[in-house]
Design a protein around this motif. Structure first.
Motif, PDB file in Angstrom:
ATOM      1  N   LEU A 251       1.098  13.488  -2.548  1.00 25.82           N
ATOM      2  CA  LEU A 251       0.097  12.532  -2.074  1.00 25.82           C
ATOM      3  C   LEU A 251      -1.175  12.589  -2.919  1.00 25.82           C
ATOM      4  N   GLN A 252      -1.594  13.818  -3.253  1.00 19.75           N
ATOM      5  CA  GLN A 252      -2.794  13.940  -4.103  1.00 19.75           C
ATOM      6  C   GLN A 252      -2.554  13.335  -5.482  1.00 19.75           C
ATOM      7  N   ALA A 253      -1.359  13.560  -6.004  1.00 16.79           N
ATOM      8  CA  ALA A 253      -1.032  12.967  -7.310  1.00 16.79           C
ATOM      9  C   ALA A 253      -1.030  11.442  -7.202  1.00 16.79           C
ATOM     10  N   LYS A 254      -0.467  10.938  -6.120  1.00 18.39           N
ATOM     11  CA  LYS A 254      -0.421   9.486  -5.895  1.00 18.39           C
ATOM     12  C   LYS A 254      -1.826   8.898  -5.852  1.00 18.39           C
ATOM     13  N   GLN A 255      -2.695   9.555  -5.099  1.00 13.79           N
ATOM     14  CA  GLN A 255      -4.066   9.063  -4.955  1.00 13.79           C
ATOM     15  C   GLN A 255      -4.751   8.957  -6.319  1.00 13.79           C
ATOM     16  N   ALA A 256      -4.479   9.925  -7.175  1.00 17.77           N
ATOM     17  CA  ALA A 256      -5.141   9.943  -8.480  1.00 17.77           C
ATOM     18  C   ALA A 256      -4.584   8.867  -9.420  1.00 17.77           C
ATOM     19  N   VAL A 257      -3.331   8.447  -9.226  1.00 19.19           N
ATOM     20  CA  VAL A 257      -2.769   7.501 -10.202  1.00 19.19           C
ATOM     21  C   VAL A 257      -3.062   6.042  -9.897  1.00 19.19           C
ATOM     22  N   ASP A 258      -3.093   5.644  -8.631  1.00 24.15           N
ATOM     23  CA  ASP A 258      -3.440   4.229  -8.378  1.00 24.15           C
ATOM     24  C   ASP A 258      -4.059   3.997  -7.002  1.00 24.15           C
ATOM     25  N   LEU A 259      -4.616   5.077  -6.419  1.00 22.45           N
ATOM     26  CA  LEU A 259      -5.247   5.057  -5.092  1.00 22.45           C
ATOM     27  C   LEU A 259      -4.226   4.760  -3.998  1.00 22.45           C
ATOM     28  N   HIS A 260      -3.530   3.625  -4.123  1.00 25.81           N
ATOM     29  CA  HIS A 260      -2.450   3.318  -3.186  1.00 25.81           C
ATOM     30  C   HIS A 260      -1.641   2.172  -3.767  1.00 25.81           C
ATOM     31  N   THR A 261      -0.428   2.018  -3.245  1.00 26.58           N
ATOM     32  CA  THR A 261       0.411   0.882  -3.627  1.00 26.58           C
ATOM     33  C   THR A 261      -0.179  -0.384  -2.985  1.00 26.58           C
ATOM     34  N   PRO A 262      -0.124  -1.522  -3.705  1.00 26.69           N
ATOM     35  CA  PRO A 262      -0.734  -2.743  -3.147  1.00 26.69           C
ATOM     36  C   PRO A 262      -0.373  -2.933  -1.670  1.00 26.69           C
ATOM     37  N   ILE A 263      -1.403  -3.033  -0.848  1.00 26.42           N
ATOM     38  CA  ILE A 263      -1.167  -3.140   0.593  1.00 26.42           C
ATOM     39  C   ILE A 263      -0.649  -4.520   0.956  1.00 26.42           C
ATOM     40  N   PHE A 264      -0.997  -5.515   0.159  1.00 29.23           N
ATOM     41  CA  PHE A 264      -0.524  -6.867   0.466  1.00 29.23           C
ATOM     42  C   PHE A 264       1.001  -6.938   0.395  1.00 29.23           C
ATOM     43  N   THR A 265       1.580  -6.380  -0.664  1.00 30.07           N
ATOM     44  CA  THR A 265       3.036  -6.422  -0.786  1.00 30.07           C
ATOM     45  C   THR A 265       3.702  -5.506   0.246  1.00 30.07           C
ATOM     46  N   GLN A 266       3.042  -4.413   0.621  1.00 31.41           N
ATOM     47  CA  GLN A 266       3.588  -3.558   1.679  1.00 31.41           C
ATOM     48  C   GLN A 266       3.680  -4.329   2.997  1.00 31.41           C
ATOM     49  N   ARG A 267       2.621  -5.080   3.276  1.00 33.28           N
ATOM     50  CA  ARG A 267       2.628  -5.854   4.523  1.00 33.28           C
ATOM     51  C   ARG A 267       3.613  -7.024   4.449  1.00 33.28           C
ATOM     52  N   MET A 268       3.734  -7.618   3.254  1.00 29.87           N
ATOM     53  CA  MET A 268       4.735  -8.686   3.066  1.00 29.87           C
ATOM     54  C   MET A 268       6.121  -8.181   3.433  1.00 29.87           C
ATOM     55  N   VAL A 269       6.475  -7.040   2.834  1.00 24.94           N
ATOM     56  CA  VAL A 269       7.825  -6.509   3.041  1.00 24.94           C
ATOM     57  C   VAL A 269       8.010  -6.059   4.480  1.00 24.94           C
ATOM     58  N   SER A 270       6.962  -5.501   5.040  1.00 27.46           N
ATOM     59  CA  SER A 270       7.032  -5.087   6.437  1.00 27.46           C
ATOM     60  C   SER A 270       7.290  -6.316   7.320  1.00 27.46           C
TER      61      SER A 270
END
Lengths: 400, 400
Positions: A251-270
């Motif tokens: 999770l810490q590595a993830k945060q450093a590379v792009d903060l988070h995965t685009p939330i718009f596409t996460q919500r789209m797929v959800s």
């Protein structure tokens, strides 16, 4: 200007595949090369409805910064989807499962670390691991996956073994139930973590593959999954499931590379996945790919008749693996095939060590049945010409 | 199971900010902490129209795998947008500009490499660089940015200097024209590459900031930009511009980390930006943020009267930087402020070396004018109570 590159960057080379495949983008070429899902399977209307819904109901939240872990309902959906008991708190949403490989590499690989891989293995994983400068070690493999005795022999000091048990890229092979049980037990006994990559598992044709390795020993495995093959790859949406022992580091590595995965596409797929959409949608993909696999196997049987060409019968996924007659180098063959308007991927780059120059990977998912017929006929013609040339060269007198 | 972590992972620690800020997500808290653009500025309808248009016109391509470099029309739009001559072939679309920092780190930082940063600097950059194990060196800085003499003194063997010239995070300060000219010349003379981060440059209030450093010496600079502050951060869409000398390495690193940035969101933003949308939209963000900055400065002047509190007057961006009276440690103050329903970010974590415990960062963009008034009053009250406690402690008899 002193642009001094990091040592790892100096070792980076343009992807062999990428360079080779540039030529295949020419119009008129039938490509059996790229691992591109059939765009006919993309649920465009469902995505359009989901975009409208998400922006109407939650527009501000869908466009704001969000949690590095991922969108909670999507993490829950992933946990619910998997065939073992997964706590959503162990699910990390990634920008494609390729990013999962990058995070795993950052957290588990030191320069020189031994990382075990299949023979052959997914090229993209070798590329993702590469910048952390591992020592990749090939484990001997057969049609059922890695050979347990060789895995055990090489396990010592391995940081992990990277396995793709279902419809593997590039070979299309599937690890049998017996092999899974043996690999899982052997890895656990050796204390060797498994990184299990499963982008294709849902694309089975006649029956679902056996349980994932992770399901057998969740504390000893990191599991990577993807929405690229069941919905659409252009959203770059994947996930990983990791034991509590290392989730925080990923999770810490993830945060450093792009903060988070685009939330718009996460919500789209959800939104798209509501009401069991995948249960209705994925069978249509399976049926299409099965027809195309059948067409490719029939075309290979027909067109390669009389030649020493071997190919497997993948039970799902996207790829078929073939081996051409002795003396053929598929890297050299490719440009000649491209002249006849067909492209494939040579097999050699998929090996962590010395590749088999006679192998190639054929995708049966992007081209239509008619295109597959045309392409395999063109490939057979190219191969026959090459064999004729080889024969002539063999018959020619040696230069004195 | 032998989960042996890479050395770099063992050094990763939970983000101090992340841990601190968890408490601030409680309902009822007015947060001046996060760098969250005002969701009121997100052009939701324009995005809804763009989604519908993209899926209707190019649905299959918008959902398929795509080029690692990014969507060609978006790369062209970025090149057109920048105030120097940029070849679109030098533009790499990234999954947020945070990813640009990760790619730069992978390509330019070896363990122990000297990387020069401002005092203080963007915490997210320190986190992105961290896994490649640099030796970050703080360059002394004043209200105009890094001090040239100290930059020159520390330039030797530096891999690059990381600079945020416009409305810096965390301080809100802007590098003057004279300082830019001097820094650019000094870096060029020392052969020191510049990594210029410019997420906030468009958010100016009265006049545009001076030309970017990269415009003055494109071959000596990597430029990072973002759509997060002019459109919406939840899409995670940024870009970098790099000289031809190192672009191919950054591209290879990009390909390995996530294959490509989601093409759907790239096409969405490309569609939204047609017909000079940003020229109409961005001025509305500037006007809103300027009103809120004014409100915050007025509130600070009013509420902190009589206290030794210093704060700057940012000419744009999202952040204001303040320094509290002697004896105050803002890390210790934060929980007390949260009890009074206001949150800020302590300044110390933004320093690569010893931080100044009296500093804090205040965002003026997320909260409304009314909320800013309430929050600054609550912060002043917290501070006065803390100062009273400090005074009592000073007056108390020493234990014998």
């Amino acid at each position: 200007m002193n642009w001094k590159l990091a040592a790892r960057a100096a070792k980076m080379n343009p992807s062999v595949l990428r360079e080779i495949l540039k030529v295949t983008e020419r119009p008129g070429i039938i490509s059996l090369a790229g691992g591109l899902p059939s765009p006919k399977t993309f649920p465009i209307q469902a995505f359009a409805d989901a975009c409208a819904e998400v922006l109407h109901n939650d527009g501000q939240a869908a466009l704001q910064y969000a949690a590095s872990e991922g969108y909670a309902p999507l993490r829950q959906a992933v946990a619910d989807m998997l065939p073992w008991n997964v706590d959503p708190a162990q699910v990390l949403i990634t920008t494609g499962s390729q990013q999962g490989l990058d995070l795993v590499a950052k957290v588990l690989i030191d320069p020189g670390s031994k990382v075990l891989v299949e023979t052959p293995t997914y090229l993209g994983a070798l590329q993702a691991f590469g910048p952390m400068e591992p020592n990749p070690v090939s484990v001997a493999s057969d049609d059922e996956g890695v050979i347990v005795e060789d895995l055990v022999a090489k396990a010592k000091d391995g940081r992990f073994v990277y396995l793709l048990p279902n419809f593997q890229n590039p070979t299309g092979r599937t690890m049998t139930e017996a092999r899974r049980a043996a690999v899982s037990a052997a890895a656990a006994a050796a204390g060797l973590p498994i990184v299990e990559d499963n982008p294709y598992g849902e694309l089975w044709f006649d029956e679902a593959p056996p349980l994932p390795l992770t399901a057998r020993n969740p504390e000893g495995c990191i599991y990577l999954g993807s929405f690229s093959k069941v919905l659409a790859p252009g959203l770059r949406l994947g996930f990983l499931v990791a034991p509590k022992a290392i989730f925080p580091k990923l999770l810490q590595a993830k945060q450093a590379v792009d903060l988070h995965t685009p939330i718009f596409t996460q919500r789209m797929v959800s939104a798209v996945m509501k009401d069991n959409f995948l249960e209705r949608h994925v069978p249509t993909i399976r049926a299409l790919y099965k027809r195309q696999r059948d067409a490719m196997m029939a075309a290979l049987t027909r067109e390669m008749a009389g030649l020493d060409v071997k190919f497997n019968a993948p039970k799902g996924g996207m790829f078929l693996w073939a081996r051409l007659p002795e003396g053929i180098d598929t890297v050299a063959l490719l440009p000649k095939a491209v002249e006849r308007n067909v492209a494939f991927v040579p097999g050699a780059p998929f090996y962590a060590d010395q590749g088999d120059p006679r192998t190639l990977r054929l995708s049966f998912v992007t081209a239509s049945v008619e295109e597959i017929d045309t392409a395999i006929a063109a490939l057979a013609l190219t191969l026959r010409e090459e064999l004729a040339l080889l024969g002539e060269r063999r018959l020619a007198p040696e230069p004195v």
